[in-house]
Design a protein around this motif. Structure first.
Motif, PDB file in Angstrom:
ATOM      1  N   SER A   2       0.832  -1.199   0.000  1.00  0.00           N
ATOM      2  CA  SER A   2       0.000   0.000   0.000  1.00  0.00           C
ATOM      3  C   SER A   2       0.866   1.248   0.000  1.00  0.00           C
ATOM      4  O   SER A   2       1.824   1.362   0.757  1.00  0.00           O
ATOM      5  N   SER A   3       0.526   2.224  -0.876  1.00  0.00           N
ATOM      6  CA  SER A   3       1.335   3.433  -0.943  1.00  0.00           C
ATOM      7  C   SER A   3       1.078   4.328   0.257  1.00  0.00           C
ATOM      8  O   SER A   3       1.767   5.303   0.473  1.00  0.00           O
ATOM      9  N   SER A   4       0.017   4.009   1.047  1.00  0.00           N
ATOM     10  CA  SER A   4      -0.235   4.831   2.225  1.00  0.00           C
ATOM     11  C   SER A   4       0.690   4.461   3.382  1.00  0.00           C
ATOM     12  O   SER A   4       0.703   5.115   4.411  1.00  0.00           O
ATOM     13  N   LYS A   5       1.462   3.401   3.190  1.00  0.00           N
ATOM     14  CA  LYS A   5       2.410   3.037   4.244  1.00  0.00           C
ATOM     15  C   LYS A   5       3.503   4.100   4.340  1.00  0.00           C
ATOM     16  O   LYS A   5       3.922   4.643   3.314  1.00  0.00           O
ATOM     17  N   ILE A   6       3.967   4.341   5.565  1.00  0.00           N
ATOM     18  CA  ILE A   6       5.052   5.314   5.763  1.00  0.00           C
ATOM     19  C   ILE A   6       6.383   4.634   5.435  1.00  0.00           C
ATOM     20  O   ILE A   6       6.645   3.506   5.874  1.00  0.00           O
ATOM     21  N   GLY A   7       7.227   5.328   4.650  1.00  0.00           N
ATOM     22  CA  GLY A   7       8.510   4.765   4.224  1.00  0.00           C
ATOM     23  C   GLY A   7       9.610   5.006   5.253  1.00  0.00           C
ATOM     24  O   GLY A   7       9.766   6.127   5.751  1.00  0.00           O
ATOM     25  N   PHE A   8      10.372   3.959   5.549  1.00  0.00           N
ATOM     26  CA  PHE A   8      11.458   4.031   6.540  1.00  0.00           C
ATOM     27  C   PHE A   8      12.806   3.764   5.880  1.00  0.00           C
ATOM     28  O   PHE A   8      12.910   2.949   4.948  1.00  0.00           O
ATOM     29  N   GLY A   9      13.840   4.425   6.382  1.00  0.00           N
ATOM     30  CA  GLY A   9      15.220   4.146   5.989  1.00  0.00           C
ATOM     31  C   GLY A   9      16.042   3.894   7.248  1.00  0.00           C
ATOM     32  O   GLY A   9      15.856   4.591   8.249  1.00  0.00           O
ATOM     33  N   LEU A  10      16.923   2.904   7.199  1.00  0.00           N
ATOM     34  CA  LEU A  10      17.740   2.565   8.365  1.00  0.00           C
ATOM     35  C   LEU A  10      19.159   3.068   8.171  1.00  0.00           C
ATOM     36  O   LEU A  10      19.784   2.776   7.147  1.00  0.00           O
ATOM     37  N   LEU A  11      19.689   3.799   9.136  1.00  0.00           N
ATOM     38  CA  LEU A  11      21.101   4.181   9.111  1.00  0.00           C
ATOM     39  C   LEU A  11      21.843   3.238  10.046  1.00  0.00           C
ATOM     40  O   LEU A  11      21.700   3.331  11.270  1.00  0.00           O
ATOM     41  N   GLY A  12      22.642   2.344   9.469  1.00  0.00           N
ATOM     42  CA  GLY A  12      23.344   1.321  10.248  1.00  0.00           C
ATOM     43  C   GLY A  12      22.764  -0.037   9.913  1.00  0.00           C
ATOM     44  O   GLY A  12      21.533  -0.227   9.957  1.00  0.00           O
ATOM     45  N   ILE A  72      17.938   5.643  13.360  1.00  0.00           N
ATOM     46  CA  ILE A  72      19.392   5.808  13.530  1.00  0.00           C
ATOM     47  C   ILE A  72      19.931   4.681  14.411  1.00  0.00           C
ATOM     48  O   ILE A  72      19.647   4.616  15.618  1.00  0.00           O
ATOM     49  N   LEU A  73      20.699   3.788  13.770  1.00  0.00           N
ATOM     50  CA  LEU A  73      21.148   2.536  14.401  1.00  0.00           C
ATOM     51  C   LEU A  73      22.666   2.438  14.361  1.00  0.00           C
ATOM     52  O   LEU A  73      23.226   1.343  14.242  1.00  0.00           O
ATOM     53  N   THR A  74      23.314   3.580  14.440  1.00  0.00           N
ATOM     54  CA  THR A  74      24.783   3.617  14.430  1.00  0.00           C
ATOM     55  C   THR A  74      25.292   3.544  15.867  1.00  0.00           C
ATOM     56  O   THR A  74      24.509   3.665  16.820  1.00  0.00           O
ATOM     57  N   PRO A  75      26.619   3.385  16.037  1.00  0.00           N
ATOM     58  CA  PRO A  75      27.164   3.438  17.410  1.00  0.00           C
ATOM     59  C   PRO A  75      26.754   4.727  18.123  1.00  0.00           C
ATOM     60  O   PRO A  75      26.537   5.767  17.482  1.00  0.00           O
ATOM     61  N   ASN A  76      26.693   4.663  19.441  1.00  0.00           N
ATOM     62  CA  ASN A  76      26.042   5.721  20.222  1.00  0.00           C
ATOM     63  C   ASN A  76      26.618   7.120  20.001  1.00  0.00           C
ATOM     64  O   ASN A  76      25.882   8.099  19.939  1.00  0.00           O
ATOM     65  N   HIS A  77      27.943   7.225  19.873  1.00  0.00           N
ATOM     66  CA  HIS A  77      28.555   8.556  19.748  1.00  0.00           C
ATOM     67  C   HIS A  77      28.281   9.177  18.377  1.00  0.00           C
ATOM     68  O   HIS A  77      28.560  10.364  18.183  1.00  0.00           O
ATOM     69  N   LEU A  78      27.709   8.407  17.446  1.00  0.00           N
ATOM     70  CA  LEU A  78      27.439   8.939  16.103  1.00  0.00           C
ATOM     71  C   LEU A  78      25.981   9.378  15.933  1.00  0.00           C
ATOM     72  O   LEU A  78      25.608   9.906  14.885  1.00  0.00           O
ATOM     73  N   HIS A  79      25.162   9.159  16.956  1.00  0.00           N
ATOM     74  CA  HIS A  79      23.733   9.489  16.821  1.00  0.00           C
ATOM     75  C   HIS A  79      23.510  10.983  16.559  1.00  0.00           C
ATOM     76  O   HIS A  79      22.682  11.358  15.727  1.00  0.00           O
ATOM     77  N   PHE A  80      24.249  11.815  17.299  1.00  0.00           N
ATOM     78  CA  PHE A  80      23.978  13.261  17.250  1.00  0.00           C
ATOM     79  C   PHE A  80      24.083  13.826  15.829  1.00  0.00           C
ATOM     80  O   PHE A  80      23.143  14.465  15.331  1.00  0.00           O
ATOM     81  N   ASP A  81      25.212  13.587  15.177  1.00  0.00           N
ATOM     82  CA  ASP A  81      25.415  14.149  13.827  1.00  0.00           C
ATOM     83  C   ASP A  81      24.337  13.653  12.862  1.00  0.00           C
ATOM     84  O   ASP A  81      23.845  14.406  12.016  1.00  0.00           O
ATOM     85  N   ALA A  82      23.984  12.384  12.984  1.00  0.00           N
ATOM     86  CA  ALA A  82      22.991  11.807  12.071  1.00  0.00           C
ATOM     87  C   ALA A  82      21.618  12.422  12.311  1.00  0.00           C
ATOM     88  O   ALA A  82      20.879  12.708  11.352  1.00  0.00           O
ATOM     89  N   VAL A  83      21.273  12.647  13.579  1.00  0.00           N
ATOM     90  CA  VAL A  83      19.974  13.276  13.889  1.00  0.00           C
ATOM     91  C   VAL A  83      19.914  14.659  13.260  1.00  0.00           C
ATOM     92  O   VAL A  83      18.914  15.022  12.618  1.00  0.00           O
ATOM     93  N   VAL A  84      20.971  15.428  13.404  1.00  0.00           N
ATOM     94  CA  VAL A  84      20.970  16.793  12.866  1.00  0.00           C
ATOM     95  C   VAL A  84      20.799  16.748  11.345  1.00  0.00           C
ATOM     96  O   VAL A  84      19.965  17.476  10.783  1.00  0.00           O
TER      97      VAL A  84
END
Ligand SMILES: NC(=O)c1ccc[n+]([C@@H]2O[C@H](COP(=O)([O-])OP(=O)(O)OC[C@H]3O[C@@H](n4cnc5c(N)ncnc54)[C@H](O)[C@@H]3O)[C@@H](O)[C@H]2O)c1
Length: 354
Positions: A2-12, A72-84
């Protein structure tokens, strides 16, 4: 599809990534569009297993308009930059725990997401478990009376190979160590149930991983602002690992969750719902005690579907950054207390603890 599904992307595309992918694919509300990782082998394994697009960097994945949420599924210290970066690209965000390495980072992440008009939720999936929700409701209704104790015991095992599988798992500055990594979930549950702590006194040591220079064991005393006291005992040194426990003792009742099962639910005044609450959970549910992949994905699915609903209705996600801030602050206070061998008062006036 269904195209009404929300699309997700995984980092990590590491250890936790397949749990997110299965949770998304198992949901009628979400679809997995792509995965990004700097490690080509891990990326290829994920794209072939889940039949999704692969990206060698976050920037390219962010260009895909079908992706509305980045996990965001990267190592913990990398979360901040990816969130921004994700927020500035207009994507909603689910960030794995711990969301950041400092309170300053949490506050900046919150500000960036607000100004970009995107939602951010934290993957602390244990909060959605039925026994925890039952405990919280009973606390809010005052069923325990005065609460004397709220404790957690996490007697787990992780092998030396687990720590050595990646450099970040052995570095405190990268967010490794039993306190900020594994025990973060259960410290979070205590504060979610009890409200903030006012004093923390912690001891940390390494019992069983001499090749790894971080704590594998935490013992801490908490004084909660509501007057109760508590113990946090957490270890990855205790083979083979047993189910975690969360215990609440009040003047009028006791509740004990073991793994995901309500082991004890007893109040001086019985309520009609109590019989059903006692049946909650199953003894065989895997909650990570014996190894990092000893997990189910159902709770992740609940967190993912909550994000979909938050996007569709405009409400906040169930687990907000603001609600996780006290957990990070208390974990940081534990590191300072262990280092100074003295109790630490909260809130922290500065957060230089490493
Ligand atoms: N909620 C839970 O129960 C749970 C369980 C396990 C792990 N986690 C969390 O998930 C996160 C990841 O943990 P893990 O065990 O999967 O770690 P991992 O090391 O197995 O995987 C991390 C992946 O990120 C990749 N990576 C590193 N830098 C990158 C970059 N700049 N761009 C793209 N990819 C990059 C690595 O190559 C690796 O494949 C951590 O925050 C951890 O705390 C949560």
């Amino acid at each position: 599809m269904s195209s009404s599904k929300i699309g997700f992307g995984l980092l990590g595309a590491g250890l936790i990534a397949p749990f997110h992918a299965k949770a998304i694919n198992n949901s009628s509300l979400a679809r997995l569009i792509g995965v990004s990782d700097v490690n080509a082998d891990r990326l290829a394994k994920m794209t072939s297993e889940f039949g999704c697009a692969g990206y060698s960097n976050l920037e390219t994945m962010l260009e895909n308009p079908e992706i509305q949420v980045i996990n965001i599924l990267t190592p913990n210290h990398l979360h901040f930059d990816a969130v921004v970066k994700a927020a500035q690209a207009g994507k909603h965000i689910l960030v794995e725990k711990p969301p950041a390495m400092s309170l300053q980072q949490i506050d900046s992440m919150d500000a960036v997401c607000r100004s970009a008009g995107v939602k951010i939720g934290v993957v602390l999936q244990c909060r959605v478990r039925k026994p925890i929700q039952a405990m919280r409701e009973a606390i809010q209704k005052g069923r325990f009376g005065k609460i004397f104790h709220a404790d957690t015991y996490m007697k787990w095992f992780r092998s030396t190979e687990y720590y050595q599988s990646d450099a970040w798992r052995m570095s405190r500055r990268s967010g490794a160590g039993v306190t900020i990594q594994q025990a973060f979930h259960y410290l979070d549950l205590l504060l979610y149930l009890m409200g903030p702590a006012k004093t923390v006194h912690a001891r940390m040591n390494n019992l069983a991983h001499p090749k790894v220079e971080i704590e594998d064991t935490l013992l801490a005393f908490l004084d909660y602002q509501n007057g109760a006291q508590g113990v946090v005992q957490a270890s990855t040194a205790l083979w083979p690992g047993t189910d975690l426990r969360v215990e609440i003792n009040g003047e009028n009742g006791t509740a004990i969750m073991v793994g995901e099962r309500m082991e004890t639910w007893k109040f001086k005044e019985e309520c009609p719902e109590d019989m059903e609450i006692r049946q909650t959970g199953g003894a065989t549910v895997a909650t990570g005690a014996t190894g990092p992949a000893d997990l189910g994905f159902r709770d992740h699915q609940t967190v993912i579907e909550d994000m979909v609903e938050a996007i569709q209705t405009g409400r906040d996600p169930f687990i907000t950054l603001a609600s996780v801030r006290p957990t990070l602050e208390t974990a940081l206070a534990m590191y300072r207390s262990a280092k100074n061998q003295a109790p630490v008062q909260l809130p922290l006036t500065d957060e230089e603890v490493w």
